[in-house]
Write a protein that holds these residues in place. Structure first.
Motif, PDB file in Angstrom:
ATOM      1  N   ILE A  72      -1.328  19.207  -5.136  1.00 52.46           N
ATOM      2  CA  ILE A  72      -2.749  18.953  -4.879  1.00 52.46           C
ATOM      3  C   ILE A  72      -3.193  17.655  -5.550  1.00 52.46           C
ATOM      4  O   ILE A  72      -3.873  16.814  -4.944  1.00 52.46           O
ATOM      5  N   THR A  73      -2.801  17.470  -6.802  1.00 49.17           N
ATOM      6  CA  THR A  73      -3.175  16.252  -7.528  1.00 49.17           C
ATOM      7  C   THR A  73      -2.616  15.017  -6.840  1.00 49.17           C
ATOM      8  O   THR A  73      -3.286  13.985  -6.760  1.00 49.17           O
ATOM      9  N   GLY A  74      -1.400  15.139  -6.333  1.00 51.03           N
ATOM     10  CA  GLY A  74      -0.751  13.994  -5.706  1.00 51.03           C
ATOM     11  C   GLY A  74      -1.321  13.612  -4.359  1.00 51.03           C
ATOM     12  O   GLY A  74      -1.488  12.424  -4.061  1.00 51.03           O
ATOM     13  N   VAL A  75      -1.656  14.596  -3.527  1.00 49.73           N
ATOM     14  CA  VAL A  75      -1.970  14.280  -2.131  1.00 49.73           C
ATOM     15  C   VAL A  75      -3.454  14.235  -1.810  1.00 49.73           C
ATOM     16  O   VAL A  75      -3.856  13.577  -0.839  1.00 49.73           O
ATOM     17  N   PHE A  76      -4.302  14.920  -2.602  1.00 42.68           N
ATOM     18  CA  PHE A  76      -5.681  15.102  -2.155  1.00 42.68           C
ATOM     19  C   PHE A  76      -6.489  13.805  -2.181  1.00 42.68           C
ATOM     20  O   PHE A  76      -7.301  13.559  -1.288  1.00 42.68           O
ATOM     21  N   LEU A 128       0.838  -1.199   0.000  1.00 36.26           N
ATOM     22  CA  LEU A 128       0.000   0.000   0.000  1.00 36.26           C
ATOM     23  C   LEU A 128       0.871   1.246   0.000  1.00 36.26           C
ATOM     24  O   LEU A 128       0.632   2.192  -0.756  1.00 36.26           O
ATOM     25  N   LEU A 129       1.890   1.270   0.835  1.00 46.99           N
ATOM     26  CA  LEU A 129       2.768   2.431   0.927  1.00 46.99           C
ATOM     27  C   LEU A 129       3.574   2.625  -0.354  1.00 46.99           C
ATOM     28  O   LEU A 129       3.776   3.751  -0.807  1.00 46.99           O
ATOM     29  N   ILE A 130       4.023   1.513  -0.962  1.00 44.18           N
ATOM     30  CA  ILE A 130       4.790   1.606  -2.210  1.00 44.18           C
ATOM     31  C   ILE A 130       3.881   2.077  -3.348  1.00 44.18           C
ATOM     32  O   ILE A 130       4.257   2.964  -4.130  1.00 44.18           O
ATOM     33  N   ALA A 131       2.674   1.500  -3.431  1.00 47.15           N
ATOM     34  CA  ALA A 131       1.723   1.937  -4.460  1.00 47.15           C
ATOM     35  C   ALA A 131       1.386   3.405  -4.282  1.00 47.15           C
ATOM     36  O   ALA A 131       1.303   4.172  -5.254  1.00 47.15           O
ATOM     37  N   ASP A 132       1.215   3.822  -3.029  1.00 48.56           N
ATOM     38  CA  ASP A 132       0.901   5.222  -2.758  1.00 48.56           C
ATOM     39  C   ASP A 132       2.048   6.130  -3.183  1.00 48.56           C
ATOM     40  O   ASP A 132       1.814   7.217  -3.724  1.00 48.56           O
ATOM     41  N   ALA A 133       3.298   5.689  -2.972  1.00 46.67           N
ATOM     42  CA  ALA A 133       4.459   6.501  -3.356  1.00 46.67           C
ATOM     43  C   ALA A 133       4.514   6.695  -4.867  1.00 46.67           C
ATOM     44  O   ALA A 133       4.767   7.807  -5.359  1.00 46.67           O
ATOM     45  N   PHE A 134       4.267   5.624  -5.625  1.00 40.80           N
ATOM     46  CA  PHE A 134       4.308   5.740  -7.085  1.00 40.80           C
ATOM     47  C   PHE A 134       3.115   6.542  -7.601  1.00 40.80           C
ATOM     48  O   PHE A 134       3.256   7.336  -8.539  1.00 40.80           O
ATOM     49  N   GLY A 135       1.944   6.346  -6.983  1.00 42.74           N
ATOM     50  CA  GLY A 135       0.791   7.153  -7.372  1.00 42.74           C
ATOM     51  C   GLY A 135       1.013   8.624  -7.093  1.00 42.74           C
ATOM     52  O   GLY A 135       0.654   9.492  -7.898  1.00 42.74           O
ATOM     53  N   LEU A 136       1.629   8.911  -5.957  1.00 45.75           N
ATOM     54  CA  LEU A 136       1.957  10.289  -5.583  1.00 45.75           C
ATOM     55  C   LEU A 136       2.843  10.932  -6.649  1.00 45.75           C
ATOM     56  O   LEU A 136       2.585  12.053  -7.110  1.00 45.75           O
ATOM     57  N   ALA A 137       3.889  10.216  -7.065  1.00 43.22           N
ATOM     58  CA  ALA A 137       4.835  10.757  -8.045  1.00 43.22           C
ATOM     59  C   ALA A 137       4.186  10.930  -9.413  1.00 43.22           C
ATOM     60  O   ALA A 137       4.389  11.955 -10.085  1.00 43.22           O
ATOM     61  N   LEU A 138       3.402   9.942  -9.830  1.00 47.19           N
ATOM     62  CA  LEU A 138       2.749  10.033 -11.144  1.00 47.19           C
ATOM     63  C   LEU A 138       1.764  11.194 -11.191  1.00 47.19           C
ATOM     64  O   LEU A 138       1.758  11.983 -12.140  1.00 47.19           O
ATOM     65  N   PHE A 139       0.939  11.313 -10.162  1.00 49.74           N
ATOM     66  CA  PHE A 139      -0.037  12.396 -10.152  1.00 49.74           C
ATOM     67  C   PHE A 139       0.628  13.757 -10.006  1.00 49.74           C
ATOM     68  O   PHE A 139       0.101  14.766 -10.484  1.00 49.74           O
ATOM     69  N   ASN A 140       1.764  13.795  -9.346  1.00 46.20           N
ATOM     70  CA  ASN A 140       2.485  15.062  -9.203  1.00 46.20           C
ATOM     71  C   ASN A 140       2.877  15.611 -10.577  1.00 46.20           C
ATOM     72  O   ASN A 140       2.619  16.779 -10.887  1.00 46.20           O
ATOM     73  N   VAL A 141       3.484  14.762 -11.405  1.00 48.07           N
ATOM     74  CA  VAL A 141       3.914  15.238 -12.726  1.00 48.07           C
ATOM     75  C   VAL A 141       2.707  15.506 -13.634  1.00 48.07           C
ATOM     76  O   VAL A 141       2.733  16.434 -14.439  1.00 48.07           O
ATOM     77  N   VAL A 142       1.658  14.693 -13.501  1.00 50.18           N
ATOM     78  CA  VAL A 142       0.454  14.929 -14.298  1.00 50.18           C
ATOM     79  C   VAL A 142      -0.151  16.288 -13.962  1.00 50.18           C
ATOM     80  O   VAL A 142      -0.540  17.057 -14.854  1.00 50.18           O
TER      81      VAL A 142
END
Length: 203
Positions: free
Chosen positions: A126-130, A91-105
């Protein structure tokens, strides 16, 4: 928008849907709860970003993102059926990659709509964390963004890395790669070594 931007956005949605599904599994939610939590995690941040930027909401304009969310949730459910032990570290690893992907998006979309770089970094954060914040609030967990270890700050650092690469003339794809690597490594490092910002302490 270019094809690679579309696919990286879909990847971010899918990864965040996985993290939402894993959290729903931990909380023993029913099927509807899984869909709600996966969707909130996957599209919550991008929805707020588009509202702030006053542009059409991305998943309303392109239903591929809803299908990506549902497929990612379904695949995760099937996987958990064969591996019922809750993999919290996943969960934490998936969240880290999702955070990074959404950040650049978030940054790319803001820049496409002519936002200044500082606004683009804010939109990426905002996209990454919300979405993850909504997920944790719904599950009555302390949001990861408020949990001590570096979280939102990794998006900001990744955004700054993107801005520096762009300033020195790197192509957009390389800016994205540099930002992704910076954000993921910072977040995984924070998880591994418990990096934190200094806080005020009452003596």
């Amino acid at each position: 928008m270019t094809d690679w931007f579309h696919w990286i956005n879909l990847a971010g949605v899918a990864v965040c849907a996985v993290s939402g599904t894993l959290m729903a599994y931990q909380k023993r939610m029913d099927g509807f709860g899984v869909v709600v939590l996966a969707s909130v995690t996957a599209i919550g941040g991008g929805t707020l970003r588009d509202i702030v930027l006053d542009i059409p909401v991305f998943w309303v304009q392109d239903t591929d993102y809803l299908y990506s969310t549902l497929v990612a949730a379904l695949v995760t459910i099937i996987w958990l059926r064969f591996s019922p032990r809750f993999p919290y570290h996943y969960l934490l690893i998936a969240d880290a990659f999702g955070l990074a992907l959404f950040n650049v998006v978030g940054m790319e979309k803001a820049l496409i709509h002519d936002a200044p770089m500082v606004v683009a970094i804010a939109m990426g954060t905002i996209t990454g964390v919300f979405g993850g914040l909504l997920r944790d609030v719904i599950c009555r967990e302390i949001p990861l963004v408020l949990n001590g270890e570096l979280y939102a700050i990794t998006c900001i650092i990744g955004g700054v890395a993107y801005a520096i690469a762009r300033h020195y003339g790197f192509e957009s794809q390389w800016c994205v790669i540099i930002s992704l690597a910076t954000t993921v490594l910072m977040r995984l490092g924070a998880l591994r070594w418990h990096w934190q910002l200094p806080v005020f302490r009452i003596e």
